[in-house]
Design an enzyme around this catalytic site. Sequence first.
Site, PDB file in Angstrom:
ATOM      1  N   ASP A   6      -8.852  -5.768  -6.236  1.00 23.28           N
ATOM      2  CA  ASP A   6      -8.580  -4.575  -5.448  1.00 23.28           C
ATOM      3  C   ASP A   6      -8.822  -3.352  -6.323  1.00 23.28           C
ATOM      4  OD1 ASP A   6      -7.580  -2.527  -3.920  1.00 23.28           O
ATOM      5  OD2 ASP A   6      -5.514  -3.244  -3.902  1.00 23.28           O
ATOM      6  N   SER A  23       0.831  -1.192   0.000  1.00 24.34           N
ATOM      7  CA  SER A  23       0.000   0.000   0.000  1.00 24.34           C
ATOM      8  C   SER A  23       0.875   1.255   0.000  1.00 24.34           C
ATOM      9  CB  SER A  23      -0.950  -0.050   1.191  1.00 24.34           C
ATOM     10  OG  SER A  23      -2.027   0.827   1.016  1.00 24.34           O
ATOM     11  N   HIS A  73      -7.133  -6.225  -1.261  1.00 27.76           N
ATOM     12  CA  HIS A  73      -6.079  -5.399  -0.680  1.00 27.76           C
ATOM     13  C   HIS A  73      -6.042  -5.648   0.826  1.00 27.76           C
ATOM     14  CE1 HIS A  73      -3.646  -1.614  -0.938  1.00 27.76           C
ATOM     15  NE2 HIS A  73      -3.929  -1.574   0.348  1.00 27.76           N
TER      16      HIS A  73
END
Length: 466
Positions: free
Chosen positions: A387, A178, A443
């Site tokens: 995601d 991320s 995610h």
Amino acid sequence: MNSIGLDGFLLLLLLLLFSNGAPQAIIKTLPGYSGNLPFKLETGYIGVGENEEIQLFYYFMESESNPNMDPLLLWMAGGPGCSGLYSIVYDIGPCTLDVENFDGSLPSIILKPYSWTKVANIIFIDAPVGTGFSYANTSRGYSSSDIKSTKDIFTFLRKWLLNHPMFIKNRLYIAGESYGGKLVPMVAMEILRGNEERLQPQMSFQGYIIGNGLTDSNIDFNARIPYAHRMALISDEYFELAKISCDGKYYNHDPNNVQCTYALQRIQECLSRINEVQILEPSCANSAPKPDEFGWPQTFLKDNSIDHLVLPTAKQDCHVPNYVVSNNWANDRTVQEALYIRKGTITRWRTCYNGISYKQNVESALEYHKILIKKGCHVLVFNGDHDMAAPYMGPLKWIRILNLTTDDDWRPWLVNGQVAGYTERYNKNDFNLTFVTVKGAGHSASWYKPKECLTMFHRWLSRHPL
């Protein structure tokens, strides 16, 4: 004294200076788990910054295979402001917390069979300062940024290795997910510069890993609407209207462009009830207390944070969110005593974001990748293909900008005879990059597909084709 002798002397001097400079503890038991832990866990603080005013906390887990020979991984969580404990419990670590039976009391610890510690030594760091159990001795020390955090993490790593000289020769990889993905190439650059300047210790840097990561806001955020269209979440008409009227610029679009604003409003209506971190999962955002701010600028989505993560569930209903469980466990007094947390250094621990003062002063990490191409690195970039917060189409675009040569065309990769996703490999001189999608994952990918991601990681480490 020749250059080799001088390097050795400097390293010895640094080892003597730092061998007792950072308190560390071996943790054999933890509240919530019956008996001794079946993995080796060490926690501690490393001081960085002026007069070591910043104390960065870490969790170190030795490889369960061959710690002397297996690689060393420095793992950075997202946010900015998600704790290393987040990555341990909800990502690649060897244990998690029992969400299903959580009743508000101390959660139980459950072992995970597909931890990346099966094949690697891993340092999980609470960074930037103010994250998790990391703290500063001064109010000024709590101010951080992409550039400052990168330098702090590099200093942390140097000191950690000097305190753990047995791992200096292990192959070193920098990894993050991320928002941490933006810092990965920045820390890698610091390591290479340090090696070139003969800073001690000389690190055995091999490459880096980015999972569901941010690299360039304009590229990654602009990929969301094309991704939503590709996944049949918005109509052809809406997509074409936005594409034409916004000129393909959906992120930070011109507010005076009435047609573009109209198109994005129609798209927002289609996506407002979609769980962007895993589009197949139910949207339960209102059931979870979320971090106040992840630093991801607002676009057309109601919640733009890549790092707002809801635990997957087999049931199609809402469930106890992960932040409640991890916050409960980490704020327990007996847990903090077991982890050797310094008393009075934090008020309340949070899984992600703890009121940190953080400036995002590097909008794009793409230039770092361009420089690293010239240095020769072994690189893995992977994304869950469900995601929407960090869609796989973003990395594919910035990888193309790097102008690499494709040496293994797009193809499926298999686990137990089944398609686990798709992969493509690129190279340029001694730089090689493997891009991977993880089928059905969100995610972060390793939470949703732990077996497949461990297999991917192990094959990549072994330099075997996926």
